[in-house]
Design an enzyme around this catalytic site. Structure first.
Site, PDB file in Angstrom:
ATOM      1  N   ARG A 136       0.747  -1.223   0.050  1.00 50.83           N
ATOM      2  CA  ARG A 136      -0.131   0.063   0.020  1.00 50.83           C
ATOM      3  C   ARG A 136       1.066   1.062  -0.030  1.00 50.83           C
ATOM      4  O   ARG A 136       1.052   1.849  -1.179  1.00 50.83           O
ATOM      5  CB  ARG A 136      -1.178  -0.145   1.114  1.00 50.83           C
ATOM      6  N   TYR A 271     -40.424  -1.676  -2.856  1.00 53.95           N
ATOM      7  CA  TYR A 271     -40.102  -1.339  -4.325  1.00 53.95           C
ATOM      8  C   TYR A 271     -39.815  -2.777  -5.056  1.00 53.95           C
ATOM      9  O   TYR A 271     -39.121  -3.624  -4.572  1.00 53.95           O
ATOM     10  CB  TYR A 271     -38.766  -0.476  -4.135  1.00 53.95           C
ATOM     11  N   MET A 319     -34.926   3.943   1.495  1.00 53.40           N
ATOM     12  CA  MET A 319     -33.958   5.249   1.845  1.00 53.40           C
ATOM     13  C   MET A 319     -34.127   5.121   3.513  1.00 53.40           C
ATOM     14  O   MET A 319     -33.013   5.317   4.126  1.00 53.40           O
ATOM     15  CB  MET A 319     -34.108   6.207   1.112  1.00 53.40           C
ATOM     16  N   ASP A 320     -35.301   5.295   3.841  1.00 55.57           N
ATOM     17  CA  ASP A 320     -35.642   5.645   5.070  1.00 55.57           C
ATOM     18  C   ASP A 320     -36.183   4.660   6.202  1.00 55.57           C
ATOM     19  O   ASP A 320     -36.597   4.838   7.197  1.00 55.57           O
ATOM     20  CB  ASP A 320     -36.482   7.235   5.376  1.00 55.57           C
TER      21      ASP A 320
HETATM   22  C1  LIG Z   1      -6.631   0.968  10.246  1.00 59.09           C
HETATM   23  C2  LIG Z   1      -5.347   0.683  10.620  1.00 59.09           C
HETATM   24  C3  LIG Z   1      -4.860   0.042  11.806  1.00 59.09           C
HETATM   25  C4  LIG Z   1      -6.006  -0.509  12.845  1.00 59.09           C
HETATM   26  O1  LIG Z   1      -6.323  -1.845  12.155  1.00 59.09           O
HETATM   27  P1  LIG Z   1      -7.522  -2.748  13.004  1.00 59.09           P
HETATM   28  O2  LIG Z   1      -7.656  -4.038  12.116  1.00 59.09           O
HETATM   29  O3  LIG Z   1      -8.692  -1.987  12.906  1.00 59.09           O
HETATM   30  O4  LIG Z   1      -6.787  -3.090  14.281  1.00 59.09           O
HETATM   31  C5  LIG Z   1      -3.577   0.091  11.922  1.00 59.09           C
HETATM   32  N1  LIG Z   1      -2.760   0.325  11.222  1.00 59.09           N
HETATM   33  C6  LIG Z   1      -3.049   0.918  10.191  1.00 59.09           C
HETATM   34  C7  LIG Z   1      -1.815   1.513   9.154  1.00 59.09           C
HETATM   35  C8  LIG Z   1      -4.084   1.182   9.845  1.00 59.09           C
HETATM   36  O5  LIG Z   1      -4.569   1.892   8.416  1.00 59.09           O
END
Ligand SMILES: *Cc1c(COP(=O)(O)O)cnc(C)c1O
Length: 379
Positions: A136, A271, A319-320
């Site tokens: 990432r 719907y 929706m609601d």
């Molecule tokens: C969201 C996130 C976490 C927390 O993840 P969990 O699975 O909710 O504990 C930790 N580190 C990073 C970099 C994240 O993006």
């Protein structure tokens, strides 16, 4: 009785359960590991105002993680003394806001570190992110030695104050041996990188890699922080694995029956006429819909608790509003409070269960509960 919020669709957040979950997470962690409470996305939909107040106050949490600068500044107003880490991207031209609010930015490259420092007259605090297998963000290198060398160069950027390195696991929520080995390699890479840095004479205060799953299943004393997110709120990193005893959901989602009708066989509900009654039924209309974050994918699938009994959604979620079959709950009447997430009597529906009904994860369910739904905090 009149309440200070509209009793239509609301989420009840239990502060005692939040404190209890924090206590359990503390027990899981090694003595040297501190909790970094992940409160991104409005504390996973639980509302950061009261959640942060409780975490920083009674729970004594000193470290928080958020996704972006807006969230960081909001948390800073609530927690004047906390260390707040932005896990995601901040455009470098906002570096002045980062340093001015004493926020810590995740840094993913030399270029980014330099751009940040160019845009701030004060020192920019950071933790350096390493991509050890999530694919990432972060520095990506073949060996810890090469990675450490680059981190050392970044640490030398004028105006930068590096306080730690961190990485994020991709499959810590799996007990498949292949996945466990993958996470082992990720963990080894970050800890080896830290050790290489020490050899270069750089001893940063923090190295962290534990998320909720790692905190539950592979807690390591090497991680100075456990970045606990979903387990703070009592949900599962992965529905197929149990979480430690006592961690329980913090949020319940409730709505009201607006009308109950007995309908003959052959009646279309909602719907698209996707549901037609095959026999006489009692149908209740409930005051919540997809605009409240109760997914339309739950149409004709989800269940809702009425007087302690599970009642199926019939036809499409609107929706609601939505409709449920209350044929088996003859006492159900207009004005009854129903439970979409939470416990009623012996029955319980969790966000994790709802998520599995429509093919997502509990994270998305709680984050998706919309702004229109007031969060009510219970002691
Ligand atoms: C969201 C996130 C976490 C927390 O993840 P969990 O699975 O909710 O504990 C930790 N580190 C990073 C970099 C994240 O993006």
């Amino acid at each position: 009785m009149m309440t200070p919020y509209l009793k239509r669709a609301w989420a009840e957040v239990s502060l005692p359960q939040l404190r209890k979950n924090i206590g359990i997470i503390r027990e899981l962690n090694a003595p040297g590991t501190e909790i970094m409470a992940v409160v991104k996305a409005d504390a996973y939909g639980h509302g950061y105002d009261r959640v942060c107040e409780c975490l920083a106050g009674e729970c004594g949490i000193k470290y928080f993680a958020v996704s972006n600068l807006d969230e960081a500044i909001a948390v800073r107003e609530l927690c004047p003394d906390a260390d707040i880490l932005i896990l995601g991207y901040t455009p470098p031209e906002y570096a002045h806001e980062i340093s001015g609010n004493n926020i810590i930015q995740g840094v993913v490259s030399m270029e980014y570190a330099q751009a940040l420092c160019k845009n701030s007259s004060e020192k920019v605090r950071c933790h350096i992110k390493i991509d050890t297998g999530m694919g990432r963000i972060g520095l990506r290198y073949d060996t810890p030695a090469e990675c450490a060398a680059e981190i050392a160069r970044i640490c030398g950027v004028e105006g930068l104050s590096a306080e730690g390195i961190y990485t994020h696991f991709a499959v810590a929520d799996s007990d498949d041996p292949d996945n466990v080995a993958y996470t082992d390699r990720q963990e080894k890479f970050i800890t080896d990188t830290y050790d290489e840095l020490v050899k270069l004479g750089i001893k940063l205060p923090h190295v962290h890699f534990m998320n909720s799953a790692a905190t539950c299943y592979r807690n390591s004393a090497r991680s100075t922080l456990s970045r606990a997110g979903i387990i703070i709120y009592g949900l599962h990193p992965d529905i197929s694995l149990d979480i430690p005893e006592g961690l329980e959901p913090v949020m319940e989602l409730k709505a009201v029956i607006s009308q109950v009708k007995t309908v003959p066989a052959g009646t279309c509900i909602s719907y698209g006429r996707t549901f037609t009654s095959e026999h006489e039924m009692r149908i209740a209309t409930v005051t919540i819909g997809y605009a409240d974050g109760y997914s339309r994918l739950l149409s004709s699938k989800g269940e809702i608790l009425v007087r302690g009994k599970r009642c199926r959604i019939v036809g499409r979620v609107c929706m609601d509003q939505l409709m449920i079959d209350v044929s088996d709950v003859p006492e159900a009447v207009s004005g009854d409070i129903v439970t979409l997430i939470g416990r009623d009597g012996d029955e319980m529906i969790t966000a994790d269960e709802l998520a599995s009904v429509y093919g997502t994860i509990g994270y998305e369910v709680v984050c998706g509960i919309s702004k229109r739904v007031p969060r009510i905090y219970v002691e």
